[in-house]
Design an enzyme around this catalytic site. Structure first.
Site, mmCIF file in Angstrom:
data_model
loop_
_atom_site.group_PDB
_atom_site.id
_atom_site.type_symbol
_atom_site.label_atom_id
_atom_site.label_comp_id
_atom_site.label_asym_id
_atom_site.label_seq_id
_atom_site.Cartn_x
_atom_site.Cartn_y
_atom_site.Cartn_z
ATOM 1 N N LYS A 1 9.493 -135.473 -25.491
ATOM 2 C CA LYS A 1 8.548 -135.488 -26.599
ATOM 3 C C LYS A 1 8.315 -136.910 -27.088
ATOM 4 O O LYS A 1 7.374 -137.195 -27.789
ATOM 5 C CB LYS A 1 9.100 -134.664 -27.769
ATOM 6 N N ASP B 1 8.191 -143.666 -23.764
ATOM 7 C CA ASP B 1 8.512 -144.365 -25.016
ATOM 8 C C ASP B 1 9.420 -145.560 -24.772
ATOM 9 O O ASP B 1 9.214 -146.634 -25.320
ATOM 10 C CB ASP B 1 9.148 -143.399 -26.037
ATOM 11 N N ASP C 1 15.508 -147.235 -20.684
ATOM 12 C CA ASP C 1 16.861 -147.609 -21.088
ATOM 13 C C ASP C 1 17.698 -147.791 -19.812
ATOM 14 O O ASP C 1 17.637 -148.847 -19.187
ATOM 15 C CB ASP C 1 17.363 -146.487 -22.005
ATOM 16 N N ARG D 1 11.139 -139.014 -35.554
ATOM 17 C CA ARG D 1 10.017 -139.270 -34.642
ATOM 18 C C ARG D 1 8.749 -139.659 -35.393
ATOM 19 O O ARG D 1 7.884 -140.333 -34.854
ATOM 20 C CB ARG D 1 9.691 -138.017 -33.812
ATOM 21 N N LYS E 1 14.506 -151.812 -22.536
ATOM 22 C CA LYS E 1 15.841 -152.370 -22.825
ATOM 23 C C LYS E 1 16.492 -152.760 -21.504
ATOM 24 O O LYS E 1 17.365 -152.045 -21.005
ATOM 25 C CB LYS E 1 16.723 -151.294 -23.465
ATOM 26 N N PHE F 1 20.083 -148.833 -30.773
ATOM 27 C CA PHE F 1 19.515 -147.487 -30.718
ATOM 28 C C PHE F 1 18.420 -147.421 -31.771
ATOM 29 O O PHE F 1 18.674 -147.585 -32.956
ATOM 30 C CB PHE F 1 20.577 -146.415 -30.959
ATOM 31 N N ASP G 1 13.523 -140.390 -31.303
ATOM 32 C CA ASP G 1 14.330 -139.588 -32.227
ATOM 33 C C ASP G 1 15.811 -139.907 -32.134
ATOM 34 O O ASP G 1 16.287 -140.517 -31.174
ATOM 35 C CB ASP G 1 14.161 -138.099 -31.895
HETATM 36 P P1 IMP Z 1 16.808 -143.608 -19.480
HETATM 37 O O1 IMP Z 1 16.741 -142.575 -18.408
HETATM 38 O O2 IMP Z 1 18.224 -143.995 -19.792
HETATM 39 O O3 IMP Z 1 15.944 -144.802 -19.207
HETATM 40 O O4 IMP Z 1 16.384 -142.889 -20.804
HETATM 41 C C1 IMP Z 1 15.123 -142.815 -21.262
HETATM 42 C C2 IMP Z 1 15.062 -141.841 -22.421
HETATM 43 O O5 IMP Z 1 16.208 -141.929 -23.274
HETATM 44 C C3 IMP Z 1 13.901 -142.176 -23.287
HETATM 45 O O6 IMP Z 1 12.760 -141.499 -22.863
HETATM 46 C C4 IMP Z 1 14.371 -141.738 -24.664
HETATM 47 O O7 IMP Z 1 14.042 -140.387 -24.861
HETATM 48 C C5 IMP Z 1 15.855 -141.879 -24.634
HETATM 49 N N1 IMP Z 1 16.300 -143.131 -25.306
HETATM 50 C C6 IMP Z 1 16.779 -144.245 -24.718
HETATM 51 N N2 IMP Z 1 17.078 -145.207 -25.612
HETATM 52 C C7 IMP Z 1 16.735 -144.691 -26.817
HETATM 53 C C8 IMP Z 1 16.781 -145.217 -28.179
HETATM 54 O O8 IMP Z 1 17.155 -146.368 -28.472
HETATM 55 N N3 IMP Z 1 16.346 -144.360 -29.147
HETATM 56 C C9 IMP Z 1 15.913 -143.108 -28.899
HETATM 57 N N4 IMP Z 1 15.840 -142.580 -27.643
HETATM 58 C C10 IMP Z 1 16.258 -143.361 -26.622
HETATM 59 MG MG MG Z 2 11.706 -139.920 -23.860
#
Ligand code: IMP
Ligand code: MG
Length: 184
Positions: free
Chosen positions: A47, A104, A107, A169, A135, A156, A163
């Site tokens: 979302k 969004d 990470d 959000r 990030k 974070f 969220d």
């Molecule tokens: P990844 O697979 O670790 O790159 O995660 C991506 C997802 O983790 C994003 O689409 C977010 O939903 C969530 N996420 C990663 N970092 C944050 C943060 O700092 N705040 C909120 N959601 C996060």
């Molecule tokens: Mg996401």
């Protein structure tokens, strides 16, 4: 009255900076896809990306189609490392479609690395990714978004679609949560 703003330690990205960033990404997308006759599909990942998607799609001048997928990889502030597809993309003409995943935040990179491979496997003509936040210091897999809004340090963050356990959000800016909110 309780305000969600009280849980924010500091604003990291203001509404004005968000606006300028989205405008820049939209212009880059028009520059790169503007002359193509293939369909361009903006595929937002639910979302967290809905707010970015809503702003971005209004600023792109060439025609686009939109669709949504929902995946789950997170709980609280830590990734589980496994990606489940909760809402899939169903269309049979993907060979004629350029997909731009709208996310969004990147990470660990696991969600997008997995999704890009999945959509290529399903036969998309091309798959690229636009993310509002990036990030890079948290990366665990080799993945770089094609369009990246703002590089941020390892905080974070919440707001602008992002969220913490489904809250915050709706904040119009991107902010750092007070640590006492997620440590008890
Ligand atoms: P990844 O697979 O670790 O790159 O995660 C991506 C997802 O983790 C994003 O689409 C977010 O939903 C969530 N996420 C990663 N970092 C944050 C943060 O700092 N705040 C909120 N959601 C996060
Ligand atoms: Mg996401």
């Amino acid at each position: 009255m309780y305000s969600m703003r009280d849980d924010i330690e500091r604003i990291l990205v203001s509404e004005k900076e968000i606006e300028e960033t989205v405008t820049r990404i939209a212009a880059e997308i028009d520059r790169d896809y503007g002359d193509s006759e293939r369909s361009l599909l903006l595929l937002a990942i639910l979302k967290g990306s809905v707010v970015f998607m809503g702003d971005l799609m209004k600023k792109i001048r060439r025609p686009v189609e939109i669709d949504f997928m929902r995946v789950s990889s997170y709980s609280g502030t830590e990734t589980r490392g496994k990606v489940d597809i909760l809402l899939d993309l169903h269309r049979d003409d993907l060979g004629r479609v350029d997909i731009l995943i709208v996310e969004d935040i990147v990470d660990s990179g696991k969600t997008l690395a997995y999704l890009s491979n999945y959509l290529k496997f399903k036969g998309a003509h091309s798959v690229k990714c636009a993310t509002m936040l990036n990030k890079p210091s948290r990366r665990k897999v080799d993945f770089e978004p094609d369009y990246s809004g703002l590089v941020i340090p390892d905080y974070f963050v919440v707001g602008y679609g992002l969220d913490y356990n489904e809250k915050y959000r709706t904040l119009p800016f991107i902010g750092i949560l007070k640590p006492e909110i997620y440590t008890d």
